[in-house]
Design a protein around this motif. Sequence first.
Motif, PDB file in Angstrom:
ATOM      1  N   HIS A  31       0.848  -1.200   0.000  1.00  0.00           N
ATOM      2  CA  HIS A  31       0.000   0.000   0.000  1.00  0.00           C
ATOM      3  C   HIS A  31       0.878   1.242   0.000  1.00  0.00           C
ATOM      4  CE1 HIS A  31      -4.138   1.694   1.066  1.00  0.00           C
ATOM      5  NE2 HIS A  31      -3.357   2.747   0.882  1.00  0.00           N
ATOM      6  N   HIS A  33       1.314   4.862  -2.334  1.00  0.00           N
ATOM      7  CA  HIS A  33       0.754   5.692  -3.410  1.00  0.00           C
ATOM      8  C   HIS A  33       1.860   6.373  -4.219  1.00  0.00           C
ATOM      9  CE1 HIS A  33      -3.605   5.663  -2.270  1.00  0.00           C
ATOM     10  NE2 HIS A  33      -3.093   5.345  -1.096  1.00  0.00           N
ATOM     11  N   HIS A 219      -9.723   0.675  -0.284  1.00  0.00           N
ATOM     12  CA  HIS A 219      -9.559   1.473   0.932  1.00  0.00           C
ATOM     13  C   HIS A 219     -10.855   1.356   1.739  1.00  0.00           C
ATOM     14  CE1 HIS A 219      -6.258   3.525  -1.198  1.00  0.00           C
ATOM     15  NE2 HIS A 219      -5.908   4.058  -0.036  1.00  0.00           N
ATOM     16  N   HIS A 243      -5.906  -0.477   4.589  1.00  0.00           N
ATOM     17  CA  HIS A 243      -5.883  -0.120   6.013  1.00  0.00           C
ATOM     18  C   HIS A 243      -6.749  -1.087   6.828  1.00  0.00           C
ATOM     19  CE1 HIS A 243      -3.679   3.304   4.708  1.00  0.00           C
ATOM     20  NE2 HIS A 243      -4.675   3.744   3.987  1.00  0.00           N
ATOM     21  N   ASP A 336       1.674   3.870   2.975  1.00  0.00           N
ATOM     22  CA  ASP A 336       0.641   4.742   2.427  1.00  0.00           C
ATOM     23  C   ASP A 336       1.276   5.866   1.607  1.00  0.00           C
ATOM     24  OD1 ASP A 336      -1.994   5.227   1.899  1.00  0.00           O
ATOM     25  OD2 ASP A 336      -2.401   6.337   3.744  1.00  0.00           O
TER      26      ASP A 336
HETATM   27 ZN   LIG Z   1      -4.002   4.727   0.758  1.00  0.00          ZN
END
Ligand SMILES: [Zn+2]
Length: 396
Positions: A31, A33, A219, A243, A336
Amino acid sequence: MYSAEFSTGVSADAAADVDIDFRSLPKVSLHDHLDGGLRPATIIELAADVGHELPSTDPVALDQWFRESADSGSLVRYLETFEHTVAVMQTKEALFRVAKEFVEDLADDGVVYGEVRWAPEQHLSRGLTLDEAVEAVQAGLDAGVEAVAATGRPIQVGQLITAMRHADRGQEIAELALRHRDKGAVGFDIAGAEDGFPPSRFKDAFTYLAEHQFPVTIHAGEAAGVDSIVDALVSGRALRLGHGVRIAEDIQVDFAPAGDAGGEQQSPEAPGSGEGLAMVTLGRVAAWVRDRGIPLECSPSSNLQTGATAPFGEGIENHPFDLLYQTGFKVTINVDNRLMSGVTLSDEYELLVEVFDYDLDDLLEITLNAAEAAFLPLEEREALVEYITEGFQGRA
Ligand SMILES: [Zn+2]
């Protein structure tokens, strides 16, 4: 319903007992971005190319600005950070460069398998088509993998094609992802405002993806609670949860009374005590997620910054990661947004070791959770598991 005893021993200074070289551990990043992991110096150069104005043109000050904005507690300021990164990622050249550096930075941090997620629909303002954007990122990822391999560090990276929840391009983006499967796209995701934009809005797109056997992560359980997780699993057929930490709202923890079941609840100062037993009861949804082995893409620092863990109390020690780990959920550690949170995956490993007193065996188990959850064919996941297991040998 399910009950079990759960140890609530939390350590304040366990790191003193451990000497782990976190960067050298082979890791999996599920995960992460693309628009949240740029190098500040790259942002400055790309912004100059397209005449985009930044809060600072000094790399150190800009880096600081990103972290402060993410830490401000203001969602407006947090979202403003992405306006700048996305603004400088609107050309083939920029997407190529950011993707290439992304791979190099993961490899530098000891990541051996990564999935990078991003929303092509946000990168069309200078005339790129969706397909051109995906191809530019793939070319950058390939170049990064090649550059890293030349230094003797193998890494494999796949794209998670993301649709933005507040927009209405779900079907179009699902079709885009399928056009690029076997050419770098390994999965589909939806991101953006979770609360108010449930997966059911994209139900048809998720059905289409399921009919074509294309993996989905969503998500969920970040800005919204258990209902959002259920919708991700039912409407979205999510194989993983982005998450997912608020699944802990469906878990009841009852502390044993003092003098019962192994003694009094331990204070946070008691390192590695493993005591302070509590009874844990899973609700129907939590039991489903745990029993089906649905992986949770937890991102400790980010979860704290976005308020995802606020329902459980302040501070990283109240992150439900350890509760979830100890009760058998397939937890994984993620970043993240490395730029906004100012972290690497190694940093997040170290953070959890400090707070929850994990040892190398714990880290291996959690890393293998991620390897097994990768959107890869079984044989490749098995090879990844073997590679990581070997890599963890003798690293303490
Ligand atoms: Zn995310």
